[in-house]
Write a protein that holds these residues in place. Sequence first.
Motif, PDB file in Angstrom:
ATOM      1  N   ARG A   7       6.595   4.720   2.767  1.00  0.00           N
ATOM      2  CA  ARG A   7       5.621   4.013   3.583  1.00  0.00           C
ATOM      3  C   ARG A   7       5.020   2.823   2.837  1.00  0.00           C
ATOM      4  NH1 ARG A   7       1.653   8.812   5.213  1.00  0.00           N
ATOM      5  NH2 ARG A   7       1.594   8.869   2.922  1.00  0.00           N
ATOM      6  N   LEU A   8       4.508   1.855   3.614  1.00  0.00           N
ATOM      7  CA  LEU A   8       3.886   0.656   3.054  1.00  0.00           C
ATOM      8  C   LEU A   8       2.748   1.028   2.119  1.00  0.00           C
ATOM      9  CD1 LEU A   8       3.018  -2.551   5.019  1.00  0.00           C
ATOM     10  CD2 LEU A   8       1.297  -1.500   3.570  1.00  0.00           C
ATOM     11  N   GLU A   9       1.874   1.936   2.533  1.00  0.00           N
ATOM     12  CA  GLU A   9       0.723   2.290   1.709  1.00  0.00           C
ATOM     13  C   GLU A   9       1.136   2.970   0.401  1.00  0.00           C
ATOM     14  OE1 GLU A   9       0.566   5.168   5.356  1.00  0.00           O
ATOM     15  OE2 GLU A   9       1.289   3.136   4.889  1.00  0.00           O
ATOM     16  N   ASP A  10       2.257   3.709   0.427  1.00  0.00           N
ATOM     17  CA  ASP A  10       2.752   4.305  -0.813  1.00  0.00           C
ATOM     18  C   ASP A  10       3.275   3.226  -1.759  1.00  0.00           C
ATOM     19  OD1 ASP A  10       2.208   6.979  -0.127  1.00  0.00           O
ATOM     20  OD2 ASP A  10       4.064   7.133   1.023  1.00  0.00           O
ATOM     21  N   GLY A  11       3.963   2.233  -1.205  1.00  0.00           N
ATOM     22  CA  GLY A  11       4.438   1.135  -2.033  1.00  0.00           C
ATOM     23  C   GLY A  11       3.303   0.395  -2.713  1.00  0.00           C
ATOM     24  N   TYR A  12       2.216   0.182  -1.970  1.00  0.00           N
ATOM     25  CA  TYR A  12       1.034  -0.501  -2.522  1.00  0.00           C
ATOM     26  C   TYR A  12       0.403   0.330  -3.642  1.00  0.00           C
ATOM     27  CZ  TYR A  12      -3.864  -2.014  -2.704  1.00  0.00           C
ATOM     28  OH  TYR A  12      -5.099  -2.426  -3.118  1.00  0.00           O
ATOM     29  N   ARG A  13       0.168   1.594  -3.366  1.00  0.00           N
ATOM     30  CA  ARG A  13      -0.501   2.467  -4.334  1.00  0.00           C
ATOM     31  C   ARG A  13       0.327   2.633  -5.612  1.00  0.00           C
ATOM     32  NH1 ARG A  13       0.375   7.712  -5.053  1.00  0.00           N
ATOM     33  NH2 ARG A  13       1.485   7.886  -3.058  1.00  0.00           N
ATOM     34  N   LEU A  14       1.622   2.880  -5.452  1.00  0.00           N
ATOM     35  CA  LEU A  14       2.471   3.118  -6.617  1.00  0.00           C
ATOM     36  C   LEU A  14       2.705   1.836  -7.410  1.00  0.00           C
ATOM     37  CD1 LEU A  14       5.046   5.606  -5.046  1.00  0.00           C
ATOM     38  CD2 LEU A  14       3.123   6.135  -6.571  1.00  0.00           C
ATOM     39  N   ALA A  15       2.768   0.691  -6.730  1.00  0.00           N
ATOM     40  CA  ALA A  15       2.934  -0.570  -7.450  1.00  0.00           C
ATOM     41  C   ALA A  15       1.696  -0.873  -8.303  1.00  0.00           C
ATOM     42  CB  ALA A  15       3.193  -1.707  -6.470  1.00  0.00           C
ATOM     43  N   LEU A  16       0.496  -0.630  -7.763  1.00  0.00           N
ATOM     44  CA  LEU A  16      -0.715  -0.799  -8.564  1.00  0.00           C
ATOM     45  C   LEU A  16      -0.680   0.088  -9.811  1.00  0.00           C
ATOM     46  CD1 LEU A  16      -3.673  -0.988  -6.004  1.00  0.00           C
ATOM     47  CD2 LEU A  16      -2.823  -2.817  -7.484  1.00  0.00           C
ATOM     48  N   GLN A  17      -0.216   1.326  -9.623  1.00  0.00           N
ATOM     49  CA  GLN A  17      -0.125   2.259 -10.744  1.00  0.00           C
ATOM     50  C   GLN A  17       0.876   1.764 -11.783  1.00  0.00           C
ATOM     51  OE1 GLN A  17       0.509   6.325  -9.491  1.00  0.00           O
ATOM     52  NE2 GLN A  17       1.245   6.964 -11.506  1.00  0.00           N
ATOM     53  N   MET A  18       2.021   1.265 -11.335  1.00  0.00           N
ATOM     54  CA  MET A  18       3.057   0.814 -12.262  1.00  0.00           C
ATOM     55  C   MET A  18       2.627  -0.452 -12.995  1.00  0.00           C
ATOM     56  SD  MET A  18       7.123   0.297 -11.503  1.00  0.00           S
ATOM     57  CE  MET A  18       7.369   2.063 -11.290  1.00  0.00           C
ATOM     58  N   LEU A  19       1.923  -1.333 -12.304  1.00  0.00           N
ATOM     59  CA  LEU A  19       1.475  -2.573 -12.935  1.00  0.00           C
ATOM     60  C   LEU A  19       0.360  -2.336 -13.945  1.00  0.00           C
ATOM     61  CD1 LEU A  19       1.493  -4.862  -9.780  1.00  0.00           C
ATOM     62  CD2 LEU A  19       3.133  -4.899 -11.670  1.00  0.00           C
ATOM     63  N   SER A  20      -0.256  -1.158 -13.922  1.00  0.00           N
ATOM     64  CA  SER A  20      -1.322  -0.815 -14.860  1.00  0.00           C
ATOM     65  C   SER A  20      -0.787  -0.199 -16.149  1.00  0.00           C
ATOM     66  CB  SER A  20      -2.312   0.151 -14.198  1.00  0.00           C
ATOM     67  OG  SER A  20      -2.906  -0.438 -13.058  1.00  0.00           O
ATOM     68  N   LEU A  21       0.513  -0.006 -16.248  1.00  0.00           N
ATOM     69  CA  LEU A  21       1.101   0.568 -17.455  1.00  0.00           C
ATOM     70  C   LEU A  21       0.879  -0.361 -18.649  1.00  0.00           C
ATOM     71  CD1 LEU A  21       4.539   1.798 -16.029  1.00  0.00           C
ATOM     72  CD2 LEU A  21       2.632   3.262 -16.758  1.00  0.00           C
TER      73      LEU A  21
END
Length: 349
Positions: A234-248
Amino acid sequence: MVTIKQIAKAVGVSSTTVSRVLNYDPSLTMSEAKRQAIIETAEALNYETPRNRSRAGTAAEASQPAKLVIVHFLDPSEEIADPYYVGVRLGIENRCRELNAEVTKAFHPDGLPDAQQLAASAGVIVIGKHSARDIAWLRRHARHVVFADFDPHNDEVDSVFSDMGVATLKILNFLKASGYGRIGFIGSSDYLDGETRQFGEWRCATYIDWQKAEGRFDPDLVLLADSGLGQSHRLEDGYRLALQMLSLPAPPDAIVTSNDNMAIGAYRAIQERGLRIPDDIGIASFNDIPVAQFLTPPLTTVRIHAEHIGETAVDLLFERLAGRTFGRQVRIATELMLRASCRTPGAAD
């Protein structure tokens, strides 16, 4: 009894072409000489067409169009949120109209469809992933079954699908050639038989195998939404997980998402972080839904021919109605649509 395959071999055409000619498909484009050759060969071999067989029944039966059922693993609201699956269904419905077949829909996200509805139809087209138990149940209650957008790995069962492993390799090899070294993956866990299987989804599994073969697999770069059937990618999962990955501490320089909906969510996360696509980070995905080419920048994605998958499923079902007795599995090729969300080879030099 003479089969369509024997006629096709005698004339030198595909079984699908023979089926469409003998079923008087008005949309088929071919030379009159070849069409006549098919008809004359069928007559010479005493092939009994579905139309001739129907004449042995009552006049009322002969005048009735084939009644087919679409069985969908999503509910209507979930399907409409994913343009890819809408495309598969539209391909089925359009092809049924061309062949004068009536089609009804049976959505069953939480259970199995009505057995009497399946038994009363000439055949069933099943969209999406189903368990071995569900497949056995469907085959038991329907005269003919074709699976669309799913490979049951059973050569007795008709199916049409695209190879998502091959599609994933197209993206990963392109990103490597374009100079990306730290590639992340955002997707969903595989959900089947009521159980969640982490890393079991084909795109994710291929990504992990490829990264390990390259000697640069980092488990931190694989983020999955843990959601049930119909609630994944889902779109909202892509948003949430991308924020998490970019915070690495060491974020990726490219992200692959398992479908375009997730990529749209990732676009928003990337832009909120003040990053530029593709200058700071590349992004690539799957499906090539209509909006993909209108994103800013346009999305690099693997085109999966959803409507062709649906159309081919109908053709396979009509081959069964015409007498084919062996299973067929058709793989529809994918295309990598290169757009501005990724650098191209040589651009980083």
